[in-house]
Design an enzyme around this catalytic site. Sequence first.
Site, mmCIF file in Angstrom:
data_model
loop_
_atom_site.group_PDB
_atom_site.id
_atom_site.type_symbol
_atom_site.label_atom_id
_atom_site.label_comp_id
_atom_site.label_asym_id
_atom_site.label_seq_id
_atom_site.Cartn_x
_atom_site.Cartn_y
_atom_site.Cartn_z
ATOM 1 N N HIS A 362 0.839 -1.206 0.000
ATOM 2 C CA HIS A 362 0.000 0.000 0.000
ATOM 3 C C HIS A 362 0.872 1.254 0.000
ATOM 4 C CE1 HIS A 362 -3.571 2.423 1.447
ATOM 5 N NE2 HIS A 362 -2.573 3.197 1.858
ATOM 6 N N GLU A 363 1.864 1.298 0.893
ATOM 7 C CA GLU A 363 2.703 2.496 0.993
ATOM 8 C C GLU A 363 3.526 2.707 -0.276
ATOM 9 O OE1 GLU A 363 1.930 4.457 3.165
ATOM 10 O OE2 GLU A 363 0.873 3.095 4.507
ATOM 11 N N HIS A 366 1.526 4.278 -3.029
ATOM 12 C CA HIS A 366 1.405 5.737 -2.946
ATOM 13 C C HIS A 366 2.531 6.387 -3.754
ATOM 14 C CE1 HIS A 366 -1.980 6.506 -0.419
ATOM 15 N NE2 HIS A 366 -1.500 5.863 0.634
ATOM 16 N N GLU A 386 -6.145 6.763 -2.182
ATOM 17 C CA GLU A 386 -6.118 5.723 -1.149
ATOM 18 C C GLU A 386 -6.574 4.372 -1.715
ATOM 19 O OE1 GLU A 386 -5.509 4.876 2.234
ATOM 20 O OE2 GLU A 386 -4.078 6.466 1.846
ATOM 21 N N HIS A 450 -9.466 8.079 3.609
ATOM 22 C CA HIS A 450 -9.385 6.658 3.911
ATOM 23 C C HIS A 450 -10.756 5.997 3.862
ATOM 24 C CE1 HIS A 450 -5.659 8.291 5.628
ATOM 25 N NE2 HIS A 450 -5.138 7.128 5.312
#
Length: 672
Positions: A362-363, A366, A386, A450
Site C-alpha cells: 500500500h505504501e 502511494h 487511497e 481513507h
Amino acid sequence: MRPTSHRRGVAGGALAAAVLLAVTATTAPAAAADPAPAAEPAAARTGALPADVSPAQRAALIRAAEAKTGSVAAELGLGEKERLLVRDVVKDRDGTLHTRYERTWAGLPVLGGDLVVAAAPDGTPATVTKASRNALKGIATEAEIAPSAARKQALHAAEAHDAEKATTDGAPRQVVWNADGKPVLAFETVVGGLQHDGTPNELHVVTDAATGEKLHEWQAVENGTGNTRYSGTVTLGSTRSGSTWNLTDAGRGNHRTNNLNRSTSGTGTLFSGPDDVWGNGRASNTETAAADAAYGAQATWDYYKDVHGRSGIRGDGAGAYSRVHYGNNYVNAFWQDSCFCMTYGDGAGNAKPLTSLDVAAHEMTHGLTSVTARLVYSGESGGLNEATSDILATAVEFHENNAADKGDYLIGEKIDINGDGTPLRYMDKPSRDGKSKDSWYSGIGSVDVHYSSGPANHFFYLLSEGSGARTVNGVSYDSPTADGLPVTGIGRDKAALIWFKALTTKFTSTTNYAGARTGTLAVAGELYGTSSAEYKAVQDAWAGVAVGARSGGGSGGTTFENTTPVAIPDAGAAVTSDITVANRAGNAPAALRVTVDISHTWRGDLVIDLVGPDGTAYRLKNASSSDSADDVQETYTVNASAQTANGTWKLRVQDTARSDTGRVNSWKIVLP
C-alpha cells in the site's frame, strides 16, 4: 460536468488529438453516454498491454518527448506563455506512447495543468486527457498580498489540524491554481512539523494571491533468509561486504531497509550483521520488522515488474528505501515523496509493527501514484489515491501467493490494529469498518480519504469477484450493490490490469469518481473491446457503487421523469419541478439516483435540492462563485431510504446571483 471532446491537429499535423477533458468535479459523476458498442472480440488485445521498458529505454523516450514539447504545445493551442514539461512516458506493446506533461504559465507551475497525450504509431487520432479544461487566460501577473500573509494562513490551517511544531522552510512559491474554478495567481505554502498523531507533516496550502482566500489544501504524507512476523520464513535480497551482510537488495534497485531506532527524523541506520539471517519472527527482535518491510518491498517490486513491466516505482530502476521502528508506540505507516521512502511504526506497545505485506505494498503504491496520476490527496481524488494503494496492494498479495499470508480482500488484517482480530478495511463491503462508504454520493468528497476510498475498493471487488456471497482462500465475503442488481466478476488479474493502466495512462491529478469510470472504461475498451464481457462488467461494477448506468443503458430500476421545461429567474425565488410516483412498494433506496439537465450560464449561481414526499430536502449542489462554466448535467446519488417511494418528489432550483438565467430542461429519478 460531463467530459467533452473535440479534434485538433498536434505536432505539425502528424498527430490529431481527440481531446477528452477529465474535468475537476467534487459533486456528482457525469451522466455522459458511453461509447457505442462495436463488433469487437472479448479476447485481450496484447498490443494494448504495458510494454516491458527498461530504465534506459524509458529515459530515451522521455528525451525524445522533451524535444517535441514546443510543437505539441503549439498544436494543442496553448498560449504563448504556456510551456509543457515531460514527467513520464508509458509505452504499450503496440508502440502507443502515453506522455504525461506538467504545465507552466509565465514560468509558474500550474496546479491542475497536467495532461496526458496518448499517440499510436499508425497516425490515428491521439487522445488528450486534461486535469482541467480551463483556458489559462485573465490571470494576474502581480500578487496583491505578501507571501508572509500566505505563510500565516498556511500555519493557521495546520494548527486547525492540531499539528505540532508547525513550521515552513523558505517562502511560499508563486503558482497558478487551475484545479477548479477560473485560473488565478496563487501562493503554495508547505507546512512541516508533525501531524497530531506524530506522522510527519507536509500540508500544502494554496492561497489566492489577490484576495488572500484559502483555495485548497492537501496532505502530501500519505498514510499508509528472513524470519518475518507476518509472512513466515522468506528469502530476502541482501548484499555482502567482506564479512558483513547488509539488508540492501541489489537485484531490486538497491532498496535499503534502515533502523530509525525510535527516532522520528533522519534516514536511520542500514541493517547489517555477521550473517544473512534477519529476525526471528517476534516483534521484540529489531530485525523482524526489517525482514517484513524488506519482503514487502521486494514483493511489490516483483509484482510491478513481472505483471506490468515496470522497473521500480518511477520506472527508472531505482529502489526506494524503508525505515522501521519510527517513534514510540506509533500506530501507522506512511509514504513520503520527499525522501522517496516508506516508514513504519511499531504499533501499540511497540508490539505490532505495521509491516504486513499489504501495508508495505500500500505504501509503495502511494509512491507509484505520486509519479503517475498524482491524484491530489483530498476530495474525491484523495479517495481514489487511497483506493489505488488498497487495490494494487491486494493484487500484490495475491500475486505473491504466500502460504502464511494468503491473498484476500482485507486490508491490514495481519497487524490487528484494533486488537479484536478485525482488518483496517473490507473491500467487499467497506462499511463493515464502521466509517467507509460502500457507494458514491454527492458529498463523498468531504469525507476523510481513507473512507471515501470505499466505493473504488468496492468497485474493484465487484469487478474481480462479482456480487453476493462467496469464499476466496478461506475468507467469506458477501458483497451488495447500490442498485440491488447482480454483478458478474471478470477475475482479479484483469481488474487489476484495468486499474493499473487507467492510473498510468488516463487519470490526472484531479480525477474524480466520474473520471475514474471514464478512464477504466476507456482502458477496458482498448484491452478487450467495447462489446466485451469485460467492458460491460466495468459498467456494471461502477453502477453497483452508484457511479453511472448499467451496461446497455440499463438503469437498474424504473425511471420517473419530468420533461416539462421550467424557467429559472435571475436572482429570484426558487422554482420547482414535480415527479409523482405511485404503485411502488416500500421506501426509496439508500442510493437514489437523481439525474438533472439544466441550461444556465455561470452554473455556480445555482443551488439545487431534491425534496422528498415528506418535505425533507437533500442538497444536490451548492452555489459557488468560482464555478463559471455553463449548464448542469449531472447524476447525483442521495440516501433517501427514510422516504416512502410513493408521493410527490420535487426538484428545487434557485439562482442566487444576478446576470445569468436558464431553465430546468428535465430531471428524473430511478427507483428499484
